[in-house]
Scaffold this active site. Structure first.
Site, PDB file in Angstrom:
ATOM      1  N   GLU A 206     -11.960  15.905  21.035  1.00 37.30           N
ATOM      2  CA  GLU A 206     -11.288  14.785  21.705  1.00 37.30           C
ATOM      3  C   GLU A 206     -12.262  13.657  22.037  1.00 37.30           C
ATOM      4  OE1 GLU A 206      -8.800  16.036  24.950  1.00 37.30           O
ATOM      5  OE2 GLU A 206      -7.603  17.333  23.660  1.00 37.30           O
ATOM      6  N   LYS A 338       3.776  17.148  27.351  1.00 39.03           N
ATOM      7  CA  LYS A 338       3.437  16.964  25.931  1.00 39.03           C
ATOM      8  C   LYS A 338       4.729  17.096  25.139  1.00 39.03           C
ATOM      9  CE  LYS A 338      -1.165  19.181  26.172  1.00 39.03           C
ATOM     10  NZ  LYS A 338      -1.839  20.505  26.144  1.00 39.03           N
TER      11      LYS A 338
HETATM   12  P1  PGA Z   1      -4.638  21.251  22.899  1.00 39.01           P
HETATM   13  O1  PGA Z   1      -5.176  21.250  24.377  1.00 39.01           O
HETATM   14  O2  PGA Z   1      -5.839  21.601  22.078  1.00 39.01           O
HETATM   15  O3  PGA Z   1      -3.633  22.386  22.851  1.00 39.01           O
HETATM   16  O4  PGA Z   1      -4.040  19.941  22.580  1.00 39.01           O
HETATM   17  C1  PGA Z   1      -5.144  20.181  25.229  1.00 39.01           C
HETATM   18  C2  PGA Z   1      -5.002  20.680  26.647  1.00 39.01           C
HETATM   19  O5  PGA Z   1      -5.214  21.885  26.915  1.00 39.01           O
HETATM   20  O6  PGA Z   1      -4.636  19.919  27.526  1.00 39.01           O
HETATM   21 ZN    ZN Z   2      -4.654  21.796  29.085  1.00 41.17          ZN
END
Ligand code: PGA
Ligand code: ZN
Length: 435
Positions: A206, A338
């Site tokens: 990220e 999300k």
């Molecule tokens: P992810 O994790 O890799 O599943 O997108 C992001 C998060 O835990 O907030």
């Molecule tokens: Zn998370």
């Protein structure tokens, strides 16, 4: 002229920020408006999330999405064409019914997410308004408080640290623009410190600095140092937010800290985190316990929830029902939102609204596998979520989103209302300062 209807729906394979295949849907309306939706992909996923449809086999690591694309072309498109693009709730219900499974595994949460977002974008385009305005209607728009990663660990960095995200928020910032400026100073100060120590090893998934540390606490200490190096005061100008993502290293109330080669039980982990909260200016902790550890969450929220935002990500998987349960059982006081955990825009919105009704903090979030799509910024503003999490301060799939928020803030001009620290639930409930 009669209202436009859905005229066509295309599906194509695109590539995400990790170079993996993902689904893009493109919807055209009879008035010529076009909307695009792209499915992001997580790496530290909750087990109750909507299921991604992947082809399996050996090609592309089994991650290709040809079957998901076929589902859009053969089943979803015929079901939606001729329909009303402005009835997002009806369209999303249709998608879920068409799938017919509780986990959306048949057509795929990735296919549904892309189509749902494409419809939303097409509807806003047809009305000739920005998406955030389309969502907010005549209501006020709220510019979210950003939480921004400085070091990225866990599943995003070969488990170099157990804690997944070491982030900062800018408590004194009066605007989104100001919060980004504070972040930029700290991000680069942290990079300089890593370089000086010979620990510069690039960035994680990220965009946060690759965490070359020998303990989780060393990451916290380095974060404090970076804040000071930037000429800022820890706790006042910059506070700390963590995503422990504990489902990645814990199960059944036991937690294995791989970096520190030790195992903790539920009480041990709670003790460590509560100690960190006392020694560092931490204002928010996401998934402090594993998704199967309601008891850990409940005890932790009872201990620190009056001062600290306790976010359920894997725990709540953007489900209104689970948020309701968490409010009743007091296992968290905030929910991460999300869209692809829920599978549709409407279900994600319902979880966000349920969070608000429960007095929870609500944080719209990206995934670790992202695209250039900036819809989530519009969702955060249009829904008045109050907080936004999209990763770090590098890699353009992240910067595209921060930059989009700057544009929206500028468009709103003097009418822009920046959520600031009031977006955190602890501050709403307590008269004490959060720090
Ligand atoms: P992810 O994790 O890799 O599943 O997108 C992001 C998060 O835990 O907030
Ligand atoms: Zn998370």
């Amino acid at each position: 002229m009669s209202d436009p209807v859905i005229q066509s729906l295309r599906a194509r394979r695109i590539w995400d920020s990790r170079g993996r295949p993902t689904v893009e849907a493109e919807m055209a309306l009879s008035d010529g408006a076009v909307g695009r939706g792209m499915a992001p992909a997580g790496a530290s996923r909750g087990t109750r999330e909507a299921v991604e449809k992947r082809d399996g086999g050996s090609r592309l690591g089994g991650l290709d999405v040809q079957d998901a694309l076929k589902g859009i072309r053969a089943e979803i498109a015929p079901a939606l064409i001729g329909g009303d693009p402005f009835d997002q709730a009806g369209l999303d219900r249709r998608l879920v019914a068409l799938d017919g499974t509780p986990t959306l595994a048949r057509l795929g949460g990735n296919a549904l997410t892309a189509v749902s977002l494409a419809a939303l974008q097409a509807a806003a385009a047809s009305r000739k308004v920005p998406l955030w305005r389309y969502l907010a209607g005549d209501g006020p728009a709220l510019i979210p408080l950003p939480e921004i990663q400085i070091f990225g660990g866990g599943a995003h960095a070969g488990r170099r640290t157990d804690v997944q995200d070491f982030m900062i928020v800018a408590p004194k910032a009066k605007s989104f623009a100001e919060a980004l400026e504070t972040t930029a100073e700290i991000y680069h100060a942290a990079g300089a410190i890593m370089a000086e120590r010979g620990l510069a090893q690039g960035v994680a998934d990220e965009g946060g600095w690759w965490p070359a540390f020998s303990s989780n606490e060393q990451a916290l200490d380095t974060l404090m140092l970076a804040i000071e190096r930037a000429g800022l005061s820890p706790g006042e100008d910059a506070a700390i937010s963590l995503d422990v993502a504990a489902s990645e290293f814990g199960r059944g109330g036991r937690y294995r800290l791989g970096l520190e080669k030790r195992e903790l039980d539920r009480d041990g982990l709670a003790e460590m985190l509560i100690d960190w909260c006392a020694r560092y200016p931490i204002v928010s902790i996401e998934d402090p316990f594993a998704e199967d550890d309601n008891e850990g969450f409940r005890r932790f929220t009872a201990a620190v929830g009056d001062r600290i935002q306790v976010i359920g990500d894997d725990l709540l998987v953007t489900s209104a029902g689970r948020v309701r349960e968490a409010a009743r059982e007091r296992t968290a006081n905030a929910v991460l939102i999300k869209v692809n955990q829920a599978g549709t825009v409407s279900d994600a919105r319902a979880a966000c609204e349920e969070g608000r009704r429960s007095g929870f903090g609500t944080i719209v979030s990206a995934r670790s596998g992202e695209t250039e799509d900036t819809s989530i910024v519009h969702l955060a503003v249009g829904w008045g979520a109050g907080q936004l999490k999209v990763g770090s301060f590098s890699r353009s799939e992240r910067m595209a989103k921060w930059n989009e928020a700057l544009r929206i803030e500028e468009t709103l001009g003097h009418k822009a209302r920046f959520a600031g620290m009031d977006a955190l639930p602890a501050r709403r409930r307590s008269s004490k300062r959060a720090l």
